[in-house]
Write an enzyme that holds these catalytic residues in place. Structure first.
Site: not given
Length: 768
Positions: A82, A320
């Site tokens: 990520d 995020r």
């Protein structure tokens, strides 16, 4: 043989990525972190510049072995965990473990998992980001230094098994501070006075032939309400009923005249697409999702959903982020969609660009649909209910962000009584153009008052006399600040700079799992344990528990990621004073284990004084003659924090020993216990009054709690019968289909409604 190897975090990403790449690419998943600090021991070499000692996670040894084999067969290795600090740490640890010195190792970032993004990232790879890795390392070391050195102190002074977290402890303090505000709040009485007025019908009719433009006025309306605003040019403060009646007696004989009419156009602009915190807040308001659930569902939408023959598709961008930035291509797609599906009036002349606030890390776009072409209703059949609702929220917010504002006609009418001594005000508005609200409207917190601009008003003119129909009064009381909900606590953390987008969900779940706070309906309450630990930490570690200090430390981590600060200086600045605080706390912190607070309650077993003690479930009352007398009682706590013996509810159920059973509350919820305890220790489940719906089961449903403290309702015959549900059952038959019971469901902002569980029924009824 594969020419290239791509390594991601989640196995659900593997198929999505493989779909767009050829046979020359192998894709493997780490399934999260592969290395971590040891669980036993600090794992930080204090004498060697705080060097961390990482170890391969036991369950990941097979994963690493597989990655090494795959790496040997590849010429190019693309590390694609990520695109955040945690992902960067995983990438570095993988690079260290596979040891492919003769290979070309690249770092690639996927903001979304669409074909164009994946191919662009592979064709334009980057390098491992040492600054981002250093920021993650610093945070991990700071958290370990606090957690692994304060927690043992709490074990010694309070009880074994407690823990303290650098950021989580500050979040608990915020909840505790709010609870203290509520306890100290003294409510004050006040009264509203409302005049019910009428304008002349002939005056209204005379205007209908000339004024045909859209306004806030209803030309058929003659009556409206206005509230007392000022008395002799000062804000009206009506303290009690007698004062309200006195004003009524004075005003009721006075003439009412329109003093001022103010009309203006109000534009309400759309909000930007979601950031992480805003998504968590809106999902809590609209969908009643805890932050942790929101992030879990969003992660699945990002990684890829099977869309029938099309295969796995990543539906949203990376979840995020604290940036409002949107890619130019996505803006064009949104505007094209609006142009093709809505009246031209809804599309602005140019794309709307939202400016990021200060201190925002602009590494990733805002959260948006990867493609607006995947309309929620078109792919609903492939999504779970939770996935559909969250995706629809994200899709609607993004499309709405590129639409024109809603337009309202707003009117304020000031009315004087008695020549100006008393000023009343009426407010109203009418939506003239729906704008973005045709797609999306913002949720509201329970504590947010609706504005007064909802009333439709008749047309009046300055100087016009009005007829008084009646006067009414309403008693009100000032309210304390509201308790935090999931949405408002996330907002508070964000506004105060506590944590970062990737940590909010973990913070909220952790403080509940540790039993420092608990949630009733939608609001957070601190537990006795949470209040005690906060008091101890604030007294002994004031810097660690200081909101401003914690926020400043977050800023320092951001500076490390930007290459403007370094890890060692940050750790030294933190640890040198912390070590002194730790030394002092070991000597001076209260020893709760040895404390007994006398009460005025007499033990009904032996006649000795009862004392307040601390146990694993919080405060309780016990006999001072322990261990000779083991009598205990629960504690009841009043709204202002006062302690007293908790009266046990006596039931008609008779124990095996012949005495009545009483309602008690333990770690796993309420239950029936013998009133003769401790001589008789017989217990049984407490029925909710509803029989278990499983066929041929003779049990009944009773309230229970999971190990993490979440309430559910299960069969009394567990483990023989495992029937369970999250919603509280009510012993009320469904009036629509005749089902034997209904369940309570949450209704915003803090209410509930009753619903039938039968899918073919759909009965719902809002409680009043």
């Amino acid at each position: 043989m594969s020419d290239s190897l791509i390594i991601v975090e989640s196995p659900t990403k593997v198929r999505t990525i493989k779909k767009y790449l050829g046979a020359n690419f192998a894709v493997r998943a780490t399934m999260g972190h592969v290395k971590d600090l040891p669980k036993s021991g600090l794992g930080i070499d204090m004498k060697n510049h705080f060097a961390p000692t990482y170890r391969l996670i036991e369950t990941k040894k097979k994963v690493i072995a597989d990655l090494k084999r795959a790496a040997r067969r590849a010429d190019h290795i693309y590390l694609a965990p990520d695109p955040d600090r945690e992902g960067e740490a995983i990438a570095w640890h993988i690079a260290e473990e596979i040891g492919a010195k003769d290979k070309h190792i690249h770092r690639v970032l996927f903001n979304d998992l669409t074909k164009s993004t994946i191919l662009h990232a592979i064709n334009h790879p980057g390098e491992l980001d040492v600054a981002k890795y250093e920021a993650q390392q610093t945070r991990r070391i700071l958290d370990r230094l606090v957690g692994y050195q304060i927690s043992p102190l709490l074990w010694e002074k309070v009880r074994r098994g407690l823990s303290a977290g650098r950021v989580q402890s500050v979040a608990v303090r915020i909840v505790c501070d709010r609870e203290e505000e509520i306890r100290r709040f003294v409510s004050e009485e006040y009264w509203n006075i409302t005049a019910h007025l009428e304008c002349h019908m002939s005056h209204v009719i005379s205007r209908t032939s000339t004024d045909l433009q859209p306004t806030t006025y209803d030309l058929r309306l003659t009556t409206f309400k206005a509230r007392l605003l000022k008395i002799k040019d000062k804000k009206a403060k009506v303290a009690d009923e007698s004062q309200a009646k006195e004003i009524l007696n004075i005003v009721k004989t006075m003439p009412f005249v329109v003093a001022k009419v103010e009309k203006k156009e109000i534009k309400r602009f759309p909000l930007p697409p979601f950031t992480t915190s805003k998504l968590q807040q809106e999902a809590a308001r609209w969908l009643h999702f805890p932050a942790k659930k929101t992030m879990s569902v969003a992660q699945r939408l990002y990684e890829g959903i099977e869309l029938g023959e099309e295969g796995p598709v990543g539906l949203i961008t990376y979840m995020r982020t604290d940036s409002f930035r949107i890619a130019e291509e996505a803006l064009r797609d949104a505007r094209e969609y609006i142009r093709d599906n809505y009246d031209p009036a809804f599309l602005p002349v140019k794309a709307r660009v939202f400016k990021n606030p200060a201190k925002v890390q602009d590494a990733h776009e805002a959260i948006r649909p990867a493609s607006v072409d995947y309309k929620p209703k078109d792919i609903k059949q492939y999504l779970s209910n939770d996935q559909f609702r969250l995706y629809q929220l994200i899709w609607n917010r993004f499309v709405a962000s590129q639409m024109n504002p809603a337009i309202f006609d707003q009117t304020i009418i000031d009315i004087t009584a008695g020549g100006g001594g008393y000023l009343f005000r009426a407010q109203g508005s009418v939506m003239r153009f729906s704008g973005y609200t045709i797609v999306y409207t913002e949720g509201k917190d329970a504590s947010e008052d609706e504005d007064d601009f909802g009333m439709v008003l008749p047309e009046v003119a300055e100087g016009e006399a009005l007829a008084l129909i009646s006067l009414s009064t309403e008693q009100k009381f000032t309210q304390p600040p509201p308790r935090f909900s999931e949405a408002t606590l996330v907002r508070e953390l964000e506004e105060k700079g506590i944590g970062r987008p990737s940590t909010y969900a973990t913070i909220l779940s952790t403080i509940q799992e540790r039993n420092y706070v608990h949630k009733e309906k939608v609001n957070f309450y601190p537990t006795d344990l949470g209040i005690l630990i906060t008091e101890l930490l604030v007294r002994n570690f004031p810097r660690i528990l200081d909101v401003a200090f914690t926020a400043a430390l977050e800023d320092k981590l951001d500076l490390i990621e930007e290459g403007k600060n370094n890890r060692l200086d940050t750790l030294n600045d933190f640890y040198i004073p912390f070590a002194e605080e730790l030394k002092k706390a070991r000597a001076e912190m209260r020893n709760i284990k040895g404390e007994e607070t006398p009460t005025d309650i007499v033990c009904d077993k032996c006649g000795n004084v009862m004392v307040i003690k601390w146990g694993k479930n919080g405060k309780f009352i016990a006999c001072s003659n322990y261990p000779a007398c083991k009598n205990t009682m629960n504690i009841a706590q009043g709204e202002k924090g006062q302690m007293s013996q908790k009266e046990e509810e006596i039931t008609d159920t008779i124990c095996e020993c012949g005495r009545n059973m009483v309602v008690k509350e333990g770690r796993f919820g309420k239950f029936l216990g013998c009133s003769g305890y401790p001589e008789c220790k017989n217990t049984m489940p407490l029925s909710c009054g509803v029989r278990c719906p499983e066929k041929e089961c003779s049990g009944y449903l009773c309230e229970r709690r999971t190990k993490k403290g979440k309430t559910f309702f299960g069969c009394s015959r567990y483990p023989d019968c495992t029937y369970a549900l999250w919603d509280r059952p009510r012993p009320t038959a469904c009036p629509q289909c005749g089902a034997p019971f209904l369940v309570e469901k949450p209704a915003p902002p803090e209410g509930t409604y009753l619903a039938c569980l039968h899918k073919d029924c759909g009965y719902k009824n809002k409680e009043t």
